[in-house]
Design an enzyme around this catalytic site. Sequence first.
Site, PDB file in Angstrom:
ATOM      1  N   CYS A 305       0.811  -1.219   0.000  1.00  0.00           N
ATOM      2  CA  CYS A 305       0.000   0.000   0.000  1.00  0.00           C
ATOM      3  C   CYS A 305       0.845   1.270   0.000  1.00  0.00           C
ATOM      4  O   CYS A 305       0.336   2.339  -0.343  1.00  0.00           O
ATOM      5  CB  CYS A 305      -0.916   0.014   1.219  1.00  0.00           C
ATOM      6  SG  CYS A 305      -1.795  -1.534   1.495  1.00  0.00           S
ATOM      7  N   HIS A 445      -4.521   6.797   5.808  1.00  0.00           N
ATOM      8  CA  HIS A 445      -4.511   5.533   5.067  1.00  0.00           C
ATOM      9  C   HIS A 445      -5.873   4.852   5.239  1.00  0.00           C
ATOM     10  O   HIS A 445      -6.495   4.456   4.255  1.00  0.00           O
ATOM     11  CB  HIS A 445      -3.394   4.641   5.589  1.00  0.00           C
ATOM     12  CG  HIS A 445      -3.254   3.347   4.873  1.00  0.00           C
ATOM     13  ND1 HIS A 445      -3.090   3.263   3.506  1.00  0.00           N
ATOM     14  CD2 HIS A 445      -3.251   2.066   5.322  1.00  0.00           C
ATOM     15  CE1 HIS A 445      -2.987   1.998   3.148  1.00  0.00           C
ATOM     16  NE2 HIS A 445      -3.091   1.252   4.233  1.00  0.00           N
ATOM     17  N   HIS A 506      -9.873   0.777  -1.846  1.00  0.00           N
ATOM     18  CA  HIS A 506      -8.430   0.696  -1.644  1.00  0.00           C
ATOM     19  C   HIS A 506      -7.760   0.385  -2.987  1.00  0.00           C
ATOM     20  O   HIS A 506      -7.923  -0.709  -3.525  1.00  0.00           O
ATOM     21  CB  HIS A 506      -8.136  -0.401  -0.611  1.00  0.00           C
ATOM     22  CG  HIS A 506      -6.726  -0.402  -0.126  1.00  0.00           C
ATOM     23  ND1 HIS A 506      -5.727   0.362  -0.685  1.00  0.00           N
ATOM     24  CD2 HIS A 506      -6.122  -1.107   0.880  1.00  0.00           C
ATOM     25  CE1 HIS A 506      -4.604   0.153  -0.043  1.00  0.00           C
ATOM     26  NE2 HIS A 506      -4.813  -0.741   0.900  1.00  0.00           N
TER      27      HIS A 506
END
Length: 534
Positions: A305, A445, A506
């Site tokens: 990520c 995040h 995401h």
Amino acid sequence: MAVSSLSSPLCTWFLAACMSIACEKDHLLESSIFQYPKRLTQKSRHKKLIGSVHCSQNLLSSFQVSGMQSLMSSCLSLEPFEVLYNSNRSSSSLNSIFSLFGSKSSNRRQMQKRSAVHSGGVAVAVQPEKEIILKKKPLTKNRRVVVTGMGVVTSIGQDADTFYNNLLDGVSGISEIEAFDCSQFPTKIAGEIKSFSADGCVSPKLFKRADKSVLYLLTAGKKALADAGITEQVMDVLDKTRCGVIIGSALGGMKIFNDAIEALRVSYKKMNPFCVPFATTNVGSAILAMDLGWMGPNYSISSACATSNFCILNSANHIIRGETDLMLCGGSDAAIIPIGLGGFVACRTLSQRNDDPTKASRPWDTDRDGFVLGEGAGVLLLEELEHAKRRGAKIYSEFLGGSFTCDAYHMTDPHPDGMGIALCIEQALVQSGVSKENVNYINAHATSTLRGDLTEFQAIVRCFGQNPEVKGNILKSSIYLQSSESLVLKPFLQLRVNSTKSMIGHLLGASGAVEAVATIKVNSFCVLPWVLLK
């Protein structure tokens, strides 16, 4: 500056710098250490055969040459040249001159070959000190990095303005998956791009062959250039050796690789000849660089990520060090395919709120049940400040600094006390020269997972808990930027926190760059997990 190198028989590359010099205890060094030695007796040569590398702020690595008679005999002989400098140092300075031969046993072996050493000369070429100084890299501490272009491809917009306006309007890009039959999966929703158009950024032939992650990357990259005003006329005058591309991907061309496996079940003859290169994570950066003719740094970083943030930080560092003037950087991923969906389902990390897809991704909500898979790309054009000014570029923000850390705890779970996240934030603030009180917005995040959201919240409170007020829905590689419209900072600003993943899901390796675009659009002194933008 003289530096010693440890001799090792494992070395595969050698610099033969075998020199005999006459030196006596408590005697000043005379002339250059590279002059031809006086003839010595056999006993004297045994004692005084040493290798020396020492030349006014220059560094030469010296390696053991035992057993390398054939290598030494092929070396070029050093011709006499004028004295580089006159030394007034005492013999104690000989401690700074290091032996090439490492050990006494090595010296004995060298003495067995002394005839070859004595007759072979020296295989070192040294330029005068003045020329070396002229070739030193210029100081780069004052080089500043700014953002002059942005490009995105997401489920709620395929340009930066549309994307940001839809975020403000609360438009969700999460819906039922249409690309394939997902009836067998417990999760049937994603932040899928329904109608993708390359807008002339990709050739028809490549459009058919390449993975979606590559197509998204190329489109976002060229849109970032267009947004920055890099026209064909500007491209013609750019020094392309000082322009680079670092756009990463967490998973690369998953569909290309999956299709190759299916073809292999029939026969290797059925496999796409492009399946290997098109499945790698760096193929997008490579194709974009070839298309643009940019010859600077070009590679891909794959770090889950945090991929985009690593790419942005590395790109900025290339500019700061004076290696480049422009860098395209960011990330791209397209994992909404059966193997991608199935893999995350097997990890039990995806939301199963299929009956209400637009509200399935809900960071920090008490009823959150996992993240929603998304796809897309985000690309920034970073540019050296003076270079941007000379061409009259629009400056969106300035890069101030960032940090890298690792939890060193678990493959997927964050450290329970958020220590790795907090450490990254604090180091990024220090490196950027920004106080905690001057941060008024954090694009977190926050993926909507049970443990991840809680740990990140704890880290934010730990770092910014003393700020006057924290508002929002309540970061790991950090990047900091400053808006060009808010250069004068106000002390004790309210801190607001949100997560754009609630709208687009995401995006894996692309998430950091896409969120960087949203952060820059906010036009405030902002933190992106974890890069500082001003």
